[in-house]
Design a protein around this motif. Structure first.
Motif, PDB file in Angstrom:
ATOM      1  N   ALA A  39      37.032  39.385  46.877  1.00 38.60           N
ATOM      2  CA  ALA A  39      38.302  40.088  46.709  1.00 38.60           C
ATOM      3  C   ALA A  39      39.444  39.294  47.332  1.00 38.60           C
ATOM      4  CB  ALA A  39      38.219  41.470  47.345  1.00 38.60           C
ATOM      5  N   GLN A  85      37.949  39.514  39.049  1.00 32.42           N
ATOM      6  CA  GLN A  85      38.826  39.893  40.156  1.00 32.42           C
ATOM      7  C   GLN A  85      38.982  41.411  40.238  1.00 32.42           C
ATOM      8  OE1 GLN A  85      42.380  37.710  39.222  1.00 32.42           O
ATOM      9  NE2 GLN A  85      41.588  35.761  40.028  1.00 32.42           N
ATOM     10  N   ALA A 124      35.950  42.774  41.872  1.00 34.16           N
ATOM     11  CA  ALA A 124      35.987  42.539  43.317  1.00 34.16           C
ATOM     12  C   ALA A 124      36.895  43.554  44.013  1.00 34.16           C
ATOM     13  CB  ALA A 124      36.459  41.114  43.597  1.00 34.16           C
ATOM     14  N   TRP A 125      38.013  43.891  43.380  1.00 35.04           N
ATOM     15  CA  TRP A 125      38.907  44.897  43.952  1.00 35.04           C
ATOM     16  C   TRP A 125      38.217  46.255  44.030  1.00 35.04           C
ATOM     17  CZ3 TRP A 125      44.821  44.829  42.704  1.00 35.04           C
ATOM     18  CH2 TRP A 125      45.372  43.619  43.145  1.00 35.04           C
ATOM     19  N   TRP A 130      35.624  46.264  46.845  1.00 34.56           N
ATOM     20  CA  TRP A 130      36.298  46.324  48.149  1.00 34.56           C
ATOM     21  C   TRP A 130      36.823  47.727  48.417  1.00 34.56           C
ATOM     22  CZ3 TRP A 130      41.222  47.704  49.533  1.00 34.56           C
ATOM     23  CH2 TRP A 130      41.602  47.438  50.844  1.00 34.56           C
TER      24      TRP A 130
END
Length: 353
Positions: A277, A288, A291-292, A295
């Motif tokens: 992230a 991406q 990953a956000w 997180w």
């Protein structure tokens, strides 16, 4: 023996039985009929007699459909806004319609009915050309012509929808931005109704087909500014949720309903690549965005205190359950209004297109 024969006498059948007025004193007021009136009357009689009529490119239109359309047309022509606009016409006189009753045609007096019949004869003389010319000449609006009922026959609806709805004045970007910014400054969020009240200007524009990456970044930056100004931890968690949610929805092309029902497993099934992230730049790729989400799941989601049985990624702080579709739309519109991007982001569909 008395005769049963009633002999004529002075005044017999010459006076009104109710008020006693002498009919012989009536002053004749001849009304000149135009040819269009006669042809229109013949068409009405033909429809009543035969049950069908040749109308609107249909050789055998059912009389019920024909008269339903005329009824809506009458309601549209006698609305207050339409009567005011009809004064611009050089071919139609609306003197008798100034006091037309709200109840409708059936409760109008004879002069008003006669004047309305004359107008109907003219606008239906060459259908739909005559009516279209009247719409353009007087700038008649769809909202006023649609009448007071929900049912509008196709032959009438098609004409007013095409001709009366499309007559919109284009608004320049500079004009829209200046007016919308002033409205937002006074009312927190944009409202076309408030713009009309404040500036007497109806704003019409075509929705943006898609949202550029620059506008995408600008919206997320606006949310970042809100996060920085927020001291309450739960309010800050809600704003972070919104930022992650809108970014994921855009990158993965998710509808509001799909976004509301999104789970971590669905994200991992959709995106197989893995990245770390990075919040220095906004998410632009599916990896991406994934990953956000991961997180957010580990660091923020628990601050909203969702129920243990709820597997949705984005949850409500009030209900402790997954967000509803309507809540997603509401939060998105709120973020757009706060960022003053109403012109650039017309709707959520443009955001994910």
């Amino acid at each position: 023996m008395q005769s049963r024969t009633v002999f004529p006498k002075a005044g017999l059948n010459a006076c009104c039985w109710k008020c006693g007025f002498d009919y012989r004193k009536t002053i004749e007021q001849p009304h000149l009929l135009e040819e269009s009136h006669v042809r229109f009357q013949e068409k009405l009689e033909h429809a009543l007699k035969n049950g069908y009529v040749e109308w609107a490119n249909s050789p055998n239109m059912h009389s019920l459909v024909f008269f339903e359309g005329l009824r809506v047309l009458i309601a549209g022509l006698t609305s207050r806004q339409t009567r005011n606009r009809l004064k611009r016409s050089t071919n139609i006189s609306v003197a008798e319609l100034s006091d037309f009753p709200k109840n409708g045609f059936e409760f109008a007096n004879l002069p008003s009915r006669r004047e309305l019949f004359s107008i109907l004869a003219k606008v239906t003389e060459r259908w739909p050309e005559s009516f279209v010319d009247l719409i353009h000449e007087c700038d008649l609006r769809y909202a006023d012509l649609k009448g007071d009922g929900l049912r509008r026959p196709y032959w009438y609806e098609d004409v007013i929808h095409l001709e009366a709805s499309a007559r919109r004045i284009a608004t320049s970007d500079a004009e829209f931005n200046s007016i919308s910014n002033a409205v937002i400054a006074r009312n927190v969020k944009f409202s076309a109704f408030k713009a009309k009240l404040l500036f007497d200007r109806k704003l019409h524009w075509q929705p943006v087909t898609s949202v550029s990456d620059e506008i995408y970044d600008e919206l997320l930056i606006s949310i970042d500014h809100e996060i920085a100004r927020t001291l309450d931890s739960k309010d800050r968690a809600v704003l972070i949720r919104d930022k992650i949610m809108f970014a994921v929805g855009r990158v993965l092309k998710l509808s509001q309903n799909e976004l509301a029902c999104l789970t971590l497993d669905k994200v991992r099934q959709r995106v197989t690549n893995t990245e770390v992230a990075d919040f220095y730049n906004n998410a632009k790729t599916p990896a991406q965005a994934k990953a956000w989400v991961e997180w957010y799941w580990e660091n923020i989601r628990h601050q909203l205190e969702p129920s243990e049985s709820v597997g949705h990624v984005f949850t409500s702080i009030q209900s402790k359950k997954g967000l509803r579709r309507s809540a997603v739309g509401y939060r998105f519109r709120r973020a757009v209004d706060a960022a003053m991007l109403t012109r650039e982001i017309a709707e959520y569909g443009a955001w994910v297109k």
